[in-house]
Design a protein around this motif. Structure first.
Motif, PDB file in Angstrom:
ATOM      1  N   GLY A  54       0.827  -1.205   0.000  1.00  0.00           N
ATOM      2  CA  GLY A  54       0.000   0.000   0.000  1.00  0.00           C
ATOM      3  C   GLY A  54       0.862   1.256   0.000  1.00  0.00           C
ATOM      4  O   GLY A  54       0.707   2.131  -0.841  1.00  0.00           O
ATOM      5  N   ALA A  93     -14.166  -3.289  -4.760  1.00  0.00           N
ATOM      6  CA  ALA A  93     -13.802  -2.445  -3.626  1.00  0.00           C
ATOM      7  C   ALA A  93     -14.715  -2.750  -2.450  1.00  0.00           C
ATOM      8  O   ALA A  93     -15.910  -2.997  -2.619  1.00  0.00           O
ATOM      9  CB  ALA A  93     -13.911  -0.981  -4.008  1.00  0.00           C
ATOM     10  N   ASN A 191      -4.318  -8.314   7.678  1.00  0.00           N
ATOM     11  CA  ASN A 191      -4.153  -6.903   8.011  1.00  0.00           C
ATOM     12  C   ASN A 191      -4.422  -6.043   6.783  1.00  0.00           C
ATOM     13  O   ASN A 191      -3.587  -5.958   5.898  1.00  0.00           O
ATOM     14  CB  ASN A 191      -2.733  -6.636   8.512  1.00  0.00           C
TER      15      ASN A 191
END
Ligand code: GDP
Ligand code: MN
Length: 384
Positions: A54, A93, A191
C-alpha cells in the motif's frame, strides 16, 4: 513457502472465510477485462511476496475503466522492495468502517500457536506493537485443546472490540485457526481484517506462510509455488535441492549440516562480519553438489568473500576440495575463498587444494581462524 495475497484469499475462501471476490491478471488487458467484469469501483493490488505494498503505491482504488487501465499499467512491472510485480489482483472495492488486525504464528519459546488481535489494523502493526503493546491482544493456544469459542471471545474482549462484534470476530478467529491447522501453516496474518458498514467481518488482505516440509501432504498447495515471485538465489537453490536461505550480509557461507552452518554464522558475526546466506550442502556431498552450491552463492552480487566450513564425517573433505577446484574450472570466481577442512580425509583435501594452487583461496585449520580471515577479506580483499 509464502503465498501471494490472492492465493491466501483463495485458501481462506475454501475454509469459509469471507473475502472479496476477484481475479488475478498478468497483463494490462487482462486486468482491465477483469475490472470490467467485477465492476467499479475496484481495487488493483500488486501481488508480490513482500508487505507494505500500500505504502509503495501497489494498492489503488479505481473508480472507472480509465483509472483501472492507468493503475494496472503503473503497477505491473513495478519494483517493490526488490520484488518485481508480475501479477495484479483485481477485486471489488470494499466499504470499510474499521480496520482490525488478526494473526496466528508459532511461538517457538512457548511451544504453542500464538493468536493476536488488535483494533488498530491497517498498515503498520509493528508500530502498534512497539508503541502501544497493550493494543495487541495475545493468546497462546494449547495445540491439543485447539482454539475454543471462549478463546475468541477472550481475545475480542481483551482487544476492546465492540460488544456486537465479539461473536463474529471470535468466529472469524476460529476459522482462521482451523485454516492454520488444516493447511499446516506457519503464519496467517490478516491486516486489515475489516468491519464493513453492515457490520460484516471480511479478510481484506492475506499473508500466509505454509510449512514447506508439509507440502507433500498438500499437493494443491505445493502447486501454488510461483518461482518467478521468489528471490532468484533461493529459486536457483531450490531447483538444485540445496538448503539455502538468503541473508543481508556480504559473506557467502557453505557448510555441511545445519548446526555447523548456524555456528558458522555466529562465529562470523563474532568477528564483526555479516553472512550473505545460509547454505547447508548436507551430509555426503559429492564434488558436483559443491560446484552447484558455489554457483548459487556467487550468483548473489552482494557476496564479497566466501567461507567453506566443512567438518568431514560422511562428507569427505577431499570431495569438497575437488568440488571447489572443479568450480574454479567452471566459473572462475573473482571473490576470495577461505576453506576450513577438518575430519574425514582433511589431509588429502588440503593437499588437493595446495597442489591446485587456486588464486584467492586461503585455508584455515580452525573455525575461528577461518571466520577471522574471511571477515577481513570481505572488508579489504586482503587476508588477516
Ligand atoms: P499492504 O499494504 O501490502 O498490507 O496491502 P493491503 O491489502 O493491506 O492494503 C493496504 C490498504 O489499502 C488497506 O489497509 C486499506 O486501507 C486499503 N484498501 C485495500 N483494499 C481496499 C478496498 O477494497 N477498499 C478501500 N476503501 N480500501 C482498500
Ligand atoms: Mn495489509
Amino acid at each position: 513457502m509464502d503465498l501471494l495475497e490472492y492465493q491466501g484469499k483463495q485458501l481462506f475462501a475454501r475454509h469459509g472465510i469471507p473475502v472479496p471476490s476477484g481475479k488475478p491478471a498478468a497483463t494490462v488487458e487482462a486486468a482491465v477485462a477483469a475490472a470490467d467484469e467485477i465492476g467499479y469501483p475496484c481495487v488493483v493490488k500488486a501481488q508480490v511476496l513482500i508487505g507494505g505494498r500500500g505504502k509503495a503505491g501497489g494498492v489503488k482504488l479505481a473508480k472507472d475503466r480509465a483509472e483501472a487501465t492507468q493503475y494496472a499499467t503503473d503497477i505491473l512491472g513495478m519494483d517493490i522492495k526488490g520484488f518485481t510485480v508480475h501479477e495484479v489482483w483485481i477485486e471489488g472495492a470494499s466499504e470499510i468502517a474499521e480496520e482490525y488486525y488478526a494473526s496466528i504464528v508459532f511461538d517457538r519459546a512457548a511451544k504453542a500457536p500464538l493468536v493476536m488481535l488488535s483494533t488498530q489494523g491497517g498498515m503498520d502493526i509493528e508500530e502498534v506493537a512497539e508503541k502501544t503493546p497493550e493494543a495487541l491482544a495475545r493468546l497462546h493456544v494449547d495445540p491439543l485443546l485447539g482454539f475454543q469459542d471462549f478463546h475468541g471471545r477472550k481475545l475480542a474482549f481483551a482487544a476492546g472490540i465492540p460488544a456486537d462484534l465479539i461473536r463474529p470476530v471470535g468466529a472469524m478467529l476460529t476459522k482462521l485457526y482451523a485454516t492454520f491447522v488444516a493447511e499446516e501453516a506457519m503464519l496467517i496474518e490478516v491486516n486489515p481484517l475489516i468491519i464493513t458498514p453492515a457490520r460484516e467481518v471480511v479478510a481484506l488482505d492475506a499473508k500466509v506462510t505454509l510449512d514447506g516440509n508439509s507440502l507433500y501432504r498438500h499437493p494443491d498447495n505445493a502447486a501454488l509455488r510461483d518461482p518467478s515471485a521468489e528471490d532468484p538465489q533461493e529459486q536457483m537453490a531450490h531447483e538444485r535441492g540445496l538448503t539455502y536461505v538468503k541473508l543481508d550480509g556480504d559473506i557467502g557461507i557453505l557448510g555441511n549440516g545445519a548446526g555447523l552452518v548456524m555456528s558458522t554464522l555466529d562465529v562470523v558475526g563474532l568477528h564483526g562480519g555479516e553472512a550473505a546466506n545460509f547454505l547447508d550442502a548436507g551430509g555426503g556431498s559429492k564434488s558436483d553438489a559443491i560446484v552447484s552450491a558455489v554457483e548459487v552463492i556467487l550468483s548473489d552480487p552482494k557476496v564479497r568473500a566466501v567461507l567453506f566450513n566443512i567438518f568431514g564425517g560422511i562428507t569427505r573433505c577431499d570431495e569438497v576440495a575437488k568440488g571447489l577446484i572443479e568450480a574454479y574450472g567452471v566459473i572462475q570466481p573473482t571473490v576470495p575463498f577461505v576453506v576450513r577442512l577438518d575430519g574425514t580425509n582433511d589431509v588429502e583435501g588440503r593437499k588437493l587444494l595446495a597442489d591446485a594452487n587456486l588464486p584467492n583461496v586461503a585455508t584455515a585449520t580452525t573455525m575461528n581462524e577461518a571466520a577471522e580471515k574471511v571477515v577481513e577479506l570481505a572488508k579489504t580483499g586482503v587476508p588477516a
